[in-house]
Motif scaffolding. Structure first.
Motif, mmCIF file in Angstrom:
data_model
loop_
_atom_site.group_PDB
_atom_site.id
_atom_site.type_symbol
_atom_site.label_atom_id
_atom_site.label_comp_id
_atom_site.label_asym_id
_atom_site.label_seq_id
_atom_site.Cartn_x
_atom_site.Cartn_y
_atom_site.Cartn_z
ATOM 1 N N GLY A 27 12.060 -7.336 0.774
ATOM 2 C CA GLY A 27 12.328 -6.384 -0.296
ATOM 3 C C GLY A 27 12.814 -5.032 0.176
ATOM 4 O O GLY A 27 13.684 -4.415 -0.452
ATOM 5 N N ALA A 28 12.275 -4.529 1.283
ATOM 6 C CA ALA A 28 12.675 -3.204 1.764
ATOM 7 C C ALA A 28 14.143 -3.207 2.178
ATOM 8 O O ALA A 28 14.883 -2.245 1.919
ATOM 9 N N TYR A 29 14.588 -4.278 2.814
ATOM 10 C CA TYR A 29 15.982 -4.379 3.241
ATOM 11 C C TYR A 29 16.902 -4.541 2.027
ATOM 12 O O TYR A 29 18.002 -3.989 1.996
ATOM 13 N N ALA A 30 16.429 -5.294 1.037
ATOM 14 C CA ALA A 30 17.196 -5.431 -0.195
ATOM 15 C C ALA A 30 17.380 -4.072 -0.858
ATOM 16 O O ALA A 30 18.474 -3.726 -1.317
ATOM 17 N N ALA A 31 16.289 -3.284 -0.896
ATOM 18 C CA ALA A 31 16.375 -1.941 -1.499
ATOM 19 C C ALA A 31 17.354 -1.065 -0.729
ATOM 20 O O ALA A 31 18.125 -0.303 -1.326
ATOM 21 N N ILE B 251 20.918 -11.543 2.881
ATOM 22 C CA ILE B 251 19.797 -11.036 3.683
ATOM 23 C C ILE B 251 18.863 -12.186 4.060
ATOM 24 O O ILE B 251 18.295 -12.846 3.186
ATOM 25 N N ALA B 252 18.699 -12.407 5.378
ATOM 26 C CA ALA B 252 17.927 -13.552 5.870
ATOM 27 C C ALA B 252 16.595 -13.113 6.469
ATOM 28 O O ALA B 252 16.537 -12.184 7.282
ATOM 29 N N HIS B 253 15.531 -13.821 6.099
ATOM 30 C CA HIS B 253 14.178 -13.496 6.579
ATOM 31 C C HIS B 253 13.883 -14.162 7.917
ATOM 32 O O HIS B 253 14.672 -14.929 8.467
ATOM 33 N N GLY B 254 12.669 -13.896 8.430
ATOM 34 C CA GLY B 254 12.266 -14.407 9.729
ATOM 35 C C GLY B 254 11.406 -15.661 9.671
ATOM 36 O O GLY B 254 11.227 -16.277 8.615
ATOM 37 N N PHE B 255 10.867 -16.022 10.816
ATOM 38 C CA PHE B 255 10.068 -17.230 11.026
ATOM 39 C C PHE B 255 8.844 -17.240 10.117
ATOM 40 O O PHE B 255 8.058 -16.303 10.088
ATOM 41 N N MET B 256 8.688 -18.324 9.357
ATOM 42 C CA MET B 256 7.581 -18.530 8.418
ATOM 43 C C MET B 256 7.371 -17.342 7.475
ATOM 44 O O MET B 256 6.256 -17.009 7.103
ATOM 45 N N SER B 257 8.470 -16.713 7.089
ATOM 46 C CA SER B 257 8.441 -15.662 6.091
ATOM 47 C C SER B 257 9.088 -16.218 4.825
ATOM 48 O O SER B 257 9.218 -17.431 4.652
ATOM 49 N N LYS C 26 0.840 -1.199 0.000
ATOM 50 C CA LYS C 26 0.000 0.000 0.000
ATOM 51 C C LYS C 26 0.875 1.250 0.000
ATOM 52 O O LYS C 26 1.913 1.285 0.660
ATOM 53 N N PRO C 27 0.447 2.294 -0.720
ATOM 54 C CA PRO C 27 1.230 3.544 -0.744
ATOM 55 C C PRO C 27 1.418 4.160 0.634
ATOM 56 O O PRO C 27 2.349 4.939 0.837
ATOM 57 N N SER C 28 0.550 3.835 1.589
ATOM 58 C CA SER C 28 0.672 4.389 2.938
ATOM 59 C C SER C 28 1.803 3.743 3.737
ATOM 60 O O SER C 28 2.195 4.250 4.797
ATOM 61 N N ASP C 29 2.321 2.633 3.250
ATOM 62 C CA ASP C 29 3.429 1.946 3.910
ATOM 63 C C ASP C 29 4.656 2.859 3.880
ATOM 64 O O ASP C 29 5.052 3.336 2.816
ATOM 65 N N PRO C 30 5.299 3.119 5.026
ATOM 66 C CA PRO C 30 6.485 3.988 5.023
ATOM 67 C C PRO C 30 7.637 3.427 4.195
ATOM 68 O O PRO C 30 8.552 4.178 3.831
ATOM 69 N N LEU C 31 7.586 2.123 3.895
ATOM 70 C CA LEU C 31 8.618 1.494 3.073
ATOM 71 C C LEU C 31 8.072 1.115 1.694
ATOM 72 O O LEU C 31 8.620 0.240 1.026
ATOM 73 N N TYR C 32 7.037 1.825 1.277
ATOM 74 C CA TYR C 32 6.382 1.489 0.008
ATOM 75 C C TYR C 32 7.349 1.539 -1.168
ATOM 76 O O TYR C 32 7.384 0.618 -1.996
ATOM 77 N N GLN C 33 8.139 2.599 -1.271
ATOM 78 C CA GLN C 33 9.039 2.758 -2.421
ATOM 79 C C GLN C 33 10.079 1.641 -2.463
ATOM 80 O O GLN C 33 10.393 1.111 -3.539
ATOM 81 N N GLN C 34 10.608 1.284 -1.302
ATOM 82 C CA GLN C 34 11.600 0.215 -1.256
ATOM 83 C C GLN C 34 10.995 -1.123 -1.672
ATOM 84 O O GLN C 34 11.590 -1.887 -2.458
ATOM 85 N N LYS C 35 9.816 -1.423 -1.169
ATOM 86 C CA LYS C 35 9.169 -2.699 -1.476
ATOM 87 C C LYS C 35 8.740 -2.756 -2.944
ATOM 88 O O LYS C 35 8.832 -3.798 -3.582
ATOM 89 N N VAL D 142 22.716 -7.717 -3.783
ATOM 90 C CA VAL D 142 21.928 -8.311 -2.696
ATOM 91 C C VAL D 142 21.559 -9.748 -3.048
ATOM 92 O O VAL D 142 21.186 -10.054 -4.184
ATOM 93 N N LEU D 143 21.681 -10.624 -2.057
ATOM 94 C CA LEU D 143 21.324 -12.030 -2.199
ATOM 95 C C LEU D 143 20.334 -12.369 -1.096
ATOM 96 O O LEU D 143 20.636 -12.211 0.092
ATOM 97 N N LEU D 144 19.145 -12.839 -1.490
ATOM 98 C CA LEU D 144 18.072 -13.117 -0.534
ATOM 99 C C LEU D 144 17.680 -14.593 -0.613
ATOM 100 O O LEU D 144 16.951 -14.999 -1.522
ATOM 101 N N PRO D 145 18.157 -15.415 0.312
ATOM 102 C CA PRO D 145 17.784 -16.830 0.302
ATOM 103 C C PRO D 145 16.443 -17.069 0.984
ATOM 104 O O PRO D 145 16.037 -16.326 1.882
ATOM 105 N N ASP D 146 15.768 -18.131 0.559
ATOM 106 C CA ASP D 146 14.683 -18.711 1.343
ATOM 107 C C ASP D 146 15.293 -19.736 2.288
ATOM 108 O O ASP D 146 16.017 -20.636 1.844
ATOM 109 N N ASN D 147 15.024 -19.597 3.582
ATOM 110 C CA ASN D 147 15.509 -20.593 4.537
ATOM 111 C C ASN D 147 14.966 -21.977 4.213
ATOM 112 O O ASN D 147 13.897 -22.109 3.595
#
Length: 309
Positions: free
Chosen positions: A105-109, A93-99, A46-55, A118-123
């Motif tokens: 995406g925001a952290y990758a940006a 870049i590592a994600h969290g529990f059941m993510s 959603k555009p209201s997300d403060p990290l919208y542009q990054q995501k 940037v390298l983003l694995p799925d656990n």
């Protein structure tokens, strides 16, 4: 008297069976991948997300698929996005529990804006990666280091690698920091890690079910040892960070009720390598970036600039 002992044995048998059944139930709740009612579903962008542009940037970015096969035969999946300009710098870049990697995406940006590949694995057990159990960072710690070796193999021996994670991914990165390191790994940065799987499961048992640690957590841990290959107690980020020699940066929110910030503070205190910590006032679990997006990126940038060229 004989009847008394038979009755007592029968009651003990019922108790043992009941406890074992409860341990099996909570093992499936905690360690078996699948929908969890205590994890909120990700909402649409959603555009209201403060990290919208990054995501949005991450959603639209062209990605390459990388794969690795673990020592125990699992095929793991990752997305790779090269930096805008050729560089030796890469963030894993590592994600969290059941993510899954798409939720990072925001952290990758952020790292991409800082000039990193940037390298983003799925656990294992998450997203497009194989696996029937959740590693809680302990099984994942060597997978993360294997991804770092993949970066060196593909991008060259001059690679400079930053290891980053949030929540379970943060704990896994702290656990990875205690293993033998590649020289190309220059620093770690972690957001909201827990001290150990035992501590986090014990905390959640109290928070979610108002249950004490004993006897349920040890029984569930025993089931995990048999079925998943690790006990909750051995999966200790505190123990691992004491063996770490790489610079490490900690972030946590003081309003975190999922992984309380005292766990991050305990990890910071246990670390003997170059370290810094930022406590974000009022931020909920892994919401520090959303709450303070400009400051968050600046803090990460300033810390890493000391160790990554």
């Amino acid at each position: 008297m004989k009847k008394f002992w038979l009755t007592l044995l029968a009651l003990l048998g019922v108790v043992v069976i009941g406890l074992f059944g409860a341990g099996m139930y909570f093992y499936h709740v905690a360690v078996v991948p699948g929908p969890k009612n205590f994890i909120s579903n990700q909402s649409a962008l959603k555009p209201s997300d403060p990290l919208y542009q990054q995501k949005k940037w991450f959603r639209d970015a062209k990605k390459r698929h990388w794969y690795e096969t673990t020592a125990d035969g699992l095929k793991l999946d990752a997305d790779y996005i090269p930096a805008a300009h050729k560089t030796n710098k890469t963030a894993v870049i590592a994600h969290g529990f059941m993510s899954r990697k798409e939720e990072m995406g925001a952290y990758a940006a952020m790292f991409h804006q800082l000039g990193y590949n940037v390298l983003l694995p799925d656990n294992r057990g998450h997203g497009a990666s194989q696996g029937n159990v959740i590693g809680f960072g302990w099984l994942d710690r060597r997978d993360y280091l294997q991804w770092a070796r993949e970066v060196v193999q593909k991008n060259g021996h001059n690679s400079e690698i930053v290891m980053f994670g949030i929540s379970m991914g943060a704990a896994g990165m702290v656990m990875a920091s205690g293993e033998q390191q590649l020289s190309q790994i220059k620093a770690y940065a972690v957001d909201s890690p827990y001290t150990s799987v035992e501590d986090e499961i014990t905390y959640e048992a109290k928070q979610q079910y108002n249950l004490p640690k004993y006897p349920l957590v040890p029984i569930t841990s025993l089931v995990a040892k048999v079925r998943a290959g690790y006990s909750f107690g051995e999966a200790s980020a505190v123990k691992q960070v004491k063996q770490n020699h790489k610079p490490i940066y900690f972030v946590t929110g003081t309003g975190d009720t999922f992984v309380p910030h005292y766990m991050t503070k305990k990890l910071y205190q246990a670390a003997h390598s170059p370290k810094e910590m930022w406590l974000v006032p009022g931020a909920a679990h892994v919401m520090s970036f959303s709450k303070e997006p400009v400051a968050y990126q600046q803090h990460i940038k300033q810390f890493l600039a000391k160790y990554v060229q």
